[in-house]
Design an enzyme around this catalytic site. Sequence first.
Site, short mmCIF file in Angstrom:
data_model
loop_
_atom_site.label_atom_id
_atom_site.label_comp_id
_atom_site.label_asym_id
_atom_site.label_seq_id
_atom_site.Cartn_x
_atom_site.Cartn_y
_atom_site.Cartn_z
N SER A 1 78.27 19.23 24.08
CA SER A 1 79.11 20.21 24.76
C SER A 1 80.13 19.44 25.58
CB SER A 1 78.20 21.11 25.60
OG SER A 1 78.90 22.22 26.07
N HIS B 1 80.05 22.62 21.06
CA HIS B 1 80.67 23.77 21.73
C HIS B 1 82.15 23.47 21.89
CE1 HIS B 1 76.58 24.38 23.95
NE2 HIS B 1 76.54 24.77 22.69
N ASP C 1 71.80 24.55 26.59
CA ASP C 1 71.61 24.68 25.15
C ASP C 1 71.00 23.38 24.60
OD1 ASP C 1 71.72 25.97 22.73
OD2 ASP C 1 73.84 25.57 22.37
#
Lengths: 275, 192
Positions: free
Chosen positions: B18, B44, B137
């Site tokens: 991310s 992401h 996540d």
Amino acid sequence: MLETQMVSDGEMELLISDILSIYGYDFTDYSKASLKRRLNRIYMLDKFPSFAEFRYRIKNDAAYFSRFVEEITVNVTEMFRDPSFYKTLKEEVLPVLATKPLIRIWHAGCSTGEEVYSMAIMLEEANLLQKSLLYATDLNPSVLERLKKGIFPLSQMKQYSENYILSGGRNEFSKYYRAKYDLAKFDENLQKKMIVSTHNLVSDRSFNEFQLILCRNVLIYFDKPLQDKALALFDESLENLGFLALGAKENLKFSPVARKYKQLANKEKIWRKTR
Amino acid sequence: MEENKIKPAENIVIIGGSAGSLDIILKIVPGLQQINAAIIMVLHRKSSSDTILVDLLTVKTKLKVKEAEEKEMIVAGCIYIAPADYHLLIEKDCTFSLDVSEKINYSRPSIDVTFESASEVYGPHLTGILLSGANADGADGLGAIKQNNGICIAQDPSTAEVPYMPQYAIDHVAIDHILTAEQIKDYINNIV
Ligand SMILES: C[S@@+](CC[C@H](N)C(=O)[O-])C[C@H]1O[C@@H](n2cnc3c(N)ncnc32)[C@H](O)[C@@H]1O
């Protein structure tokens, strides 16, 4: 939150066969990874103590089964999802449709209808809505009830309005709905040409001929043979020189009907039937 | 028949990243050799940047880099990028499927979703690597990988631009290795 290994593969097969024999919905040829994830999700959401109870409830409680269908099918949708796709529809497809006396469009797997309302807005702006019919179908009756209401969360409107503008819309997007509390109710004029009905792409037949068929983000849930079957159904339901539109990550290219179709030049997922 | 020769990858490495992960990916990828594994990246990012990422990595490696396509078979020596705005799942027959369901951990693609679905198919032949990020996540997914006897790696948080994500995983899952970019590269090159 560990989601894995709650409903096993064998248990999933059991449910699939129960559901087919009791309710007639056939999930046999769905992509299993996603189906299993959805099964585990509802199993957890509804806090079943055991698979046996889960199975019993599905088999014996028709009202629960309708919730179940709504949860295991993925209904997430948006207005003007992928704005460049809508821009292409508007610039390259609508001018062709405009030459027809009556325009028939089929939204297969339309979910709660955001896509259908988007289309109605584009047709309205091109002065074509009057002579159009928008067939909106889905296997799930509850999403269609929501489509008929034309009420969507107000919190989404900022995103939709941005999408709308990126797709080439030139009006104030807010002119299409009235805000009430946290909801947006869309203009009833947009609904007048919508024909709403359940239709299951696995088991139901072709029911009309269309100049444009949209089936977006539905085929990703099917295995390859079922995708090909659905594409054959669309092929059968599409006029010669009609258009077929799929989701951003779906493709016609490896299917048996592919040779009859030509993709539009700009690589959006829109194909034209050439024979 | 050409198709019969293609075999699915026996090992896969899934890299989840991310905020701040692109830098470290650009440190890992150029050093990769012809490997006996497929690499899948779940990152992401903004929805529009799909091809940019593929292009960016393509010039850095001899391995084939491409966006993961639905129903595509996963083969060794290839780097797959999860498309933006879809969850990426792995089927029993080692093909990809896509899903537009709700975001998980505010993310689609969600690293957890791919880790969890791959762990059921690949068991001990799966390595999950979690890089820099500001999100939780990936931790649950690493838990699933562990449960299915796969290997869990977290980027050394002291080397991460945003340490939250790898640190969160380290605090919640029995991670096998905590590694720097250089060590992650060596680990992947040594998969047999
Ligand atoms: C992710 S939504 C797609 C909505 C919209 N087309 C879009 O792209 O935003 C998928 C829809 O397909 C429907 N669906 C799934 N299987 C179907 C089937 N066999 N026949 C008709 N619709 C189906 C689901 O009920 C769901 O509403």
